[in-house]
Write a protein that holds these residues in place. Structure first.
Motif, mmCIF file in Angstrom:
data_model
loop_
_atom_site.group_PDB
_atom_site.id
_atom_site.type_symbol
_atom_site.label_atom_id
_atom_site.label_comp_id
_atom_site.label_asym_id
_atom_site.label_seq_id
_atom_site.Cartn_x
_atom_site.Cartn_y
_atom_site.Cartn_z
ATOM 1 N N TYR A 490 0.833 -1.206 0.000
ATOM 2 C CA TYR A 490 0.000 0.000 0.000
ATOM 3 C C TYR A 490 0.870 1.259 0.000
ATOM 4 N N LEU A 491 1.892 1.289 0.866
ATOM 5 C CA LEU A 491 2.783 2.446 0.927
ATOM 6 C C LEU A 491 3.567 2.598 -0.378
ATOM 7 N N ALA A 492 3.995 1.473 -0.941
ATOM 8 C CA ALA A 492 4.730 1.515 -2.211
ATOM 9 C C ALA A 492 3.843 2.054 -3.337
ATOM 10 N N ALA A 493 2.563 1.692 -3.299
ATOM 11 C CA ALA A 493 1.628 2.170 -4.319
ATOM 12 C C ALA A 493 1.470 3.685 -4.237
ATOM 13 N N ARG A 494 1.333 4.199 -3.034
ATOM 14 C CA ARG A 494 1.211 5.650 -2.862
ATOM 15 C C ARG A 494 2.442 6.366 -3.413
ATOM 16 N N GLN A 495 3.619 5.821 -3.106
ATOM 17 C CA GLN A 495 4.854 6.438 -3.578
ATOM 18 C C GLN A 495 4.942 6.378 -5.105
ATOM 19 N N SER A 496 4.554 5.235 -5.665
ATOM 20 C CA SER A 496 4.612 5.062 -7.118
ATOM 21 C C SER A 496 3.664 6.023 -7.832
ATOM 22 N N VAL A 497 2.452 6.156 -7.322
ATOM 23 C CA VAL A 497 1.487 7.085 -7.928
ATOM 24 C C VAL A 497 2.046 8.503 -7.905
ATOM 25 N N HIS A 498 2.592 8.898 -6.773
ATOM 26 C CA HIS A 498 3.123 10.261 -6.631
ATOM 27 C C HIS A 498 4.258 10.509 -7.620
ATOM 28 N N GLU A 499 5.180 9.575 -7.709
ATOM 29 C CA GLU A 499 6.321 9.742 -8.609
ATOM 30 C C GLU A 499 5.874 9.789 -10.067
ATOM 31 N N ASN A 500 4.892 8.987 -10.402
ATOM 32 C CA ASN A 500 4.412 8.970 -11.786
ATOM 33 C C ASN A 500 3.679 10.254 -12.154
ATOM 34 N N LEU A 501 2.927 10.807 -11.223
ATOM 35 C CA LEU A 501 2.237 12.063 -11.515
ATOM 36 C C LEU A 501 3.225 13.216 -11.639
ATOM 37 N N LEU A 502 4.304 13.163 -10.879
ATOM 38 C CA LEU A 502 5.355 14.172 -11.030
ATOM 39 C C LEU A 502 6.051 14.036 -12.383
ATOM 40 N N ASP A 503 6.084 12.833 -12.910
ATOM 41 C CA ASP A 503 6.784 12.558 -14.159
ATOM 42 C C ASP A 503 5.857 12.772 -15.352
ATOM 43 N N ASN A 504 5.584 14.040 -15.674
ATOM 44 C CA ASN A 504 4.830 14.382 -16.882
ATOM 45 C C ASN A 504 3.407 13.822 -16.862
ATOM 46 N N PHE A 505 2.767 13.867 -15.677
ATOM 47 C CA PHE A 505 1.370 13.424 -15.562
ATOM 48 C C PHE A 505 1.209 11.992 -16.100
ATOM 49 N N ASN A 506 2.088 11.104 -15.675
ATOM 50 C CA ASN A 506 2.106 9.733 -16.187
ATOM 51 C C ASN A 506 0.970 8.923 -15.557
ATOM 52 N N THR A 507 -0.234 9.155 -16.046
ATOM 53 C CA THR A 507 -1.401 8.459 -15.483
ATOM 54 C C THR A 507 -1.416 6.980 -15.859
ATOM 55 N N LYS A 508 -0.775 6.639 -16.967
ATOM 56 C CA LYS A 508 -0.747 5.230 -17.384
ATOM 57 C C LYS A 508 -0.120 4.365 -16.295
ATOM 58 N N ASP A 509 1.055 4.762 -15.812
ATOM 59 C CA ASP A 509 1.717 3.976 -14.770
ATOM 60 C C ASP A 509 1.110 4.224 -13.394
ATOM 61 N N ALA A 510 0.537 5.407 -13.187
ATOM 62 C CA ALA A 510 -0.163 5.658 -11.917
ATOM 63 C C ALA A 510 -1.373 4.731 -11.800
ATOM 64 N N MET A 511 -2.120 4.579 -12.894
ATOM 65 C CA MET A 511 -3.247 3.633 -12.899
ATOM 66 C C MET A 511 -2.734 2.214 -12.685
ATOM 67 N N GLY A 512 -1.581 1.912 -13.272
ATOM 68 C CA GLY A 512 -0.991 0.587 -13.070
ATOM 69 C C GLY A 512 -0.676 0.328 -11.612
ATOM 70 N N ALA A 513 -0.203 1.367 -10.920
ATOM 71 C CA ALA A 513 0.099 1.218 -9.488
ATOM 72 C C ALA A 513 -1.174 0.978 -8.678
ATOM 73 N N LEU A 514 -2.263 1.680 -9.029
ATOM 74 C CA LEU A 514 -3.535 1.467 -8.327
ATOM 75 C C LEU A 514 -4.052 0.054 -8.562
ATOM 76 N N LEU A 515 -3.979 -0.398 -9.801
ATOM 77 C CA LEU A 515 -4.476 -1.743 -10.122
ATOM 78 C C LEU A 515 -3.607 -2.815 -9.464
ATOM 79 N N LYS A 516 -2.304 -2.525 -9.325
ATOM 80 C CA LYS A 516 -1.405 -3.492 -8.687
ATOM 81 C C LYS A 516 -1.745 -3.668 -7.201
ATOM 82 N N ILE A 517 -2.009 -2.555 -6.502
ATOM 83 C CA ILE A 517 -2.341 -2.695 -5.080
ATOM 84 C C ILE A 517 -3.701 -3.365 -4.901
ATOM 85 N N ILE A 518 -4.604 -3.148 -5.863
ATOM 86 C CA ILE A 518 -5.897 -3.844 -5.801
ATOM 87 C C ILE A 518 -5.693 -5.340 -5.983
#
Length: 763
Positions: A490-518
């Protein structure tokens, strides 16, 4: 939020740290549509992508964003389409033009369109040969693309030709013959009428009404897609005086000149003063490699000035002298209208200031539109950089080609929303990089639906746990390392989402992080003898919901989940629903127990059917979803409209599968029917046909119809065939109990029955 936001800046071609001009204030301008027709899914891709980025900047990174959209309501495309529609309306209402006369007009228009198409093809192919010989790879690629597009347009014209000729061959007395022909020939008639009579349409109200219609439709589409309204909406027609003043200042600065009532930017003078041209889409020093096709795109469908009007072929119009059939405004240059590019420079500068933080649009606007905007803005304002960050969304392709109205390969936003929800379209774009091309296909839409169902299923599972009285049980972690593993994920997912959004609004990998924690949480729930931590799962579900709210996927006040929506059962209905579920489970369990004993089979099946009907047919209309699971039945509140749509889609798929199954059965039974018919032929009658005139006692033909004897080789083959038929006939008699006609009749009855079922399903 901690960290540095990186943004892909098209101006430099790389990701750069985003630094607003003033503190955390962001002035953001986006080119709106040219409102001449319905918006398509390619437009949805652009405006949904910028809506997602805007939400991330405001709701996640907490920038103060001032967001402006401008709609182009003066443009060659609008003028053409408005004129054509007006002339078509007049023709349709002209009772003196009967069916026969319309046939003549339609055939003339068709031939003219084909001749124009042939001429265009020759022009492109000639240019392609020339640039290929010169080994000019850039121009060759351009011409190859133009040829590919032209062939698609010609294919569309060929379809129009077929429809027009069919409509022209109808009986003049047939009902709706004229109306049907008018619809079939509308496209070619519009071009013919505009060539011949377009100059007669002079009423500004015609052009204004056309633009207002599609502007309203565009704003309604944005609302339907869940896109936030801009903070400022502007129109070109409301800025004509300011545009004239802006152009006059460019002339005064020495960077523009008047010519035959038009005004052009003087690129030679502009570059001599130290300015760069074509910053977004370089084409040699000073844009020297700009092609004729690119210039045509910049000058518009009604054509720019003649070469003799320009000092440099690449000079572009700031103000266009209006011709007959075009709206005109009085100016110091003479009656005319704004050029395409000037509007954004004037309007954005007036609202947001002389330097913009962000300027956005689709990939196809880089050149000429945005490059020309920058040039004229710098020429007027006396600066070297008018925009700090340019963002451009990638093209949306369908069947390998950019979605485009001119290619007639587009799906309107409204058509798409007939088959998909706004949430599904938003998820589809979230799963793609916003600044890269993407394909619009059944696969990409189905992937979005699948991901949506993953979120839904997880939320339902957590809602079921939260609904129970978890405080009456142990509340600590009871699964040891399994609990710790999920918490770390769960903590890793939060960190991954944050880093991806900082990286040029990378929603593709941010969504991947959400789906991974699910997926991790679902595996956690499937642990044998699971004693899940309700609060940890609730925290995960709440976080996933928070991010989906930022993305605009979820709109509501619920702590987690998509919410019930609609007018279904809502807060306070839990006891009622719980009682219904308890009743259904009791009845179901009793029926299952009785079924094991074999008593009252029909009654048991009827009870089970009633239970399933409650689950599948009645409760969905109330916004209640039931799921039978080994541990019991889960219930959740959902939007009834969504559930009913899911039911309809499932029913359609089941029907399609049933039709496919029946069609296979039909082929098999027809084959069997033919086999029975062939097997019923008596062996001695197998060759008693007109081909022969004499046979022996076993039915073997001996003499041909013309009197010739049957050859020895043929006799051998015929005897072998009769022997095979004897076995086939014997097998048939055994299979049918010596009643082959009865077997034939029953097989025919099966075929007829399957056909009837297929007919009923088709209805």
């Amino acid at each position: 939020a901690a960290g540095q936001l990186l943004m892909h800046n098209t101006l430099t071609g790389k990701k750069e740290p985003f630094v607003p001009m003033k503190e955390r204030h962001v002035r953001w301008y986006t080119c709106g549509p040219t409102v001449y027709d319905s918006s398509h899914v390619g437009h949805a891709r652009t405006y949904l992508s910028f809506d997602i980025m805007r939400r991330i900047m405001t709701d996640y990174f907490h920038y103060n964003v001032l967001f402006q959209i401008n709609t182009t309501d003066i443009d060659d495309k609008i003028i053409l389409r408005a004129r054509q529609n007006e002339l078509l309306r007049q023709l349709e209402e002209d009772k003196s033009v009967g069916y026969e006369k319309l046939v003549g007009l339609s055939k003339e228009a068709l031939e003219e369109a084909k001749a124009k198409s042939d001429e265009k093809k020759v022009t492109i192919e000639t240019e392609l040969e020339e640039v290929t010989a010169k080994k000019d790879s850039r121009r060759r690629t351009e011409q190859e693309g133009l040829l590919e597009q032209h062939l698609v347009k010609r294919k569309n014209l060929d379809k129009d030709e077929k429809n027009v000729l069919e409509a022209c061959s109808a009986s003049p007395d047939a009902e709706d013959a004229r109306a049907n022909l008018f619809v079939a020939a509308k496209s070619v008639l519009a071009e013919k009428l505009d060539r011949e009579k377009g100059h007669l349409v002079t009423d500004h109200a015609v052009f204004n009404a056309h633009a207002r219609k599609y502007e309203r439709e565009f704003m309604e589409d944005l609302d339907a897609l869940g896109i936030r309204e801009p903070d400022i909406l502007t129109r070109v027609t409301e800025y004509v005086p300011q545009i004239i003043a802006f152009v006059e200042k460019i002339i005064d600065n020495g960077f523009a000149y008047k010519s035959n009532g038009s005004v052009y930017l003087d690129l030679d003078a502009f570059q001599a003063a130290g300015h760069n041209y074509r910053k977004l889409s370089p084409a040699g020093p000073g844009g020297a490699a700009t092609s004729a096709a690119e210039m045509a795109e910049g000058e518009g469908a009604l054509g720019g000035g003649e070469a003799s009007e320009k000092r440099n072929p690449n000079d572009f119009a700031l103000w266009k002298a209006s011709k007959a059939g075009e709206p005109a405004w009085e100016s110091s240059f003479g009656p005319g209208r704004p050029g395409w590019h000037i509007e954004c420079s004037v309007i954005a500068t007036d609202i947001l200031g002389e330097v913009l933080d962000i300027h956005s649009g689709g990939e196809d606007l880089k050149f000429p539109h945005h490059d020309n905007e920058m040039a004229q803005s710098e020429a007027c304002l006396g600066c070297q950089q008018w925009v700090n960050y340019f963002t451009h969304t990638g093209h949306l392709h369908i069947a390998g080609l950019k979605m485009s109205k001119s290619l007639k390969n587009f799906v309107t936003i409204r058509q798409s929303l007939e088959h998909n929800t706004a949430r599904q379209l938003r998820i589809m774009f979230l799963l793609q990089a916003w600044d890269q091309p993407m394909n619009y296909s059944d696969q990409t839409v189905e992937d979005a639906r699948s991901k949506e169902n993953t979120f839904k299923s997880f939320f339902r599972a957590v809602q079921s746990l939260v609904r129970d009285d978890y405080l009456s049980q142990e509340v600590g972690w009871r699964m040891g390392d399994v609990d710790h593993k999920l918490a770390e994920a769960y903590l890793a997912a939060r960190q991954s989402v944050h880093e991806n959004l900082l990286d040029n609004f990378n929603t593709k990998d941010a969504m991947g992080a959400l789906l991974k924690i699910i997926n991790e949480a679902n595996a956690y729930l499937r642990t044998p003898n699971a004693q899940p931590s309700t609060l940890l799962l609730r925290a995960i579900a709440t976080y996933v919901t928070e991010i989906l709210k930022v993305f605009g996927v979820i709109d509501g006040a619920d702590d987690f989940g998509f919410g019930s929506g609609g007018d279904g059962a809502g807060s306070g209905s839990e006891s009622y629903i719980g009682a219904m579920v308890s009743f259904r489970e009791n009845v179901r369990n009793a029926a299952l127990a009785a079924a094991k004993g074999g008593d009252t089979e029909a009654a048991i099946q009827a009870i089970l059917k009633t239970c399933d009907g409650l689950r599948d047919e009645i409760l969905p209309g109330l916004g209640i979803r039931l799921e039978d699971r080994p541990a019991g039945t889960l219930w959740n509140l959902e939007d009834p409209a969504v559930m009913l749509k899911e039911m309809a889609e499932k029913a359609a798929k089941d029907k399609e599968a049933q039709i496919g199954k029946l069609e296979k059965q039909l082929v098999a039974r027809i084959k069997e029917l033919e086999k029975v018919k062939n097997s019923m032929v008596l062996p001695k009658d197998l060759f008693r046909t007109d081909e022969f005139k004499e046979w022996d006692e076993t039915g073997v033909p001996t003499t041909m119809a013309n009197g010739d004897s049957v050859s020895g080789g043929q006799l051998k083959k015929k005897k072998k065939a009769i022997a095979k038929q004897e076995k086939t006939y014997k097998d048939l008699m055994e299979k049918s109990g010596n009643d082959p006609q009865g077997l034939l009749d029953s097989t025919q009855k099966e075929v007829d029955g399957i056909k009837k079922k297929l007919d009923n399903l088709s209805l």
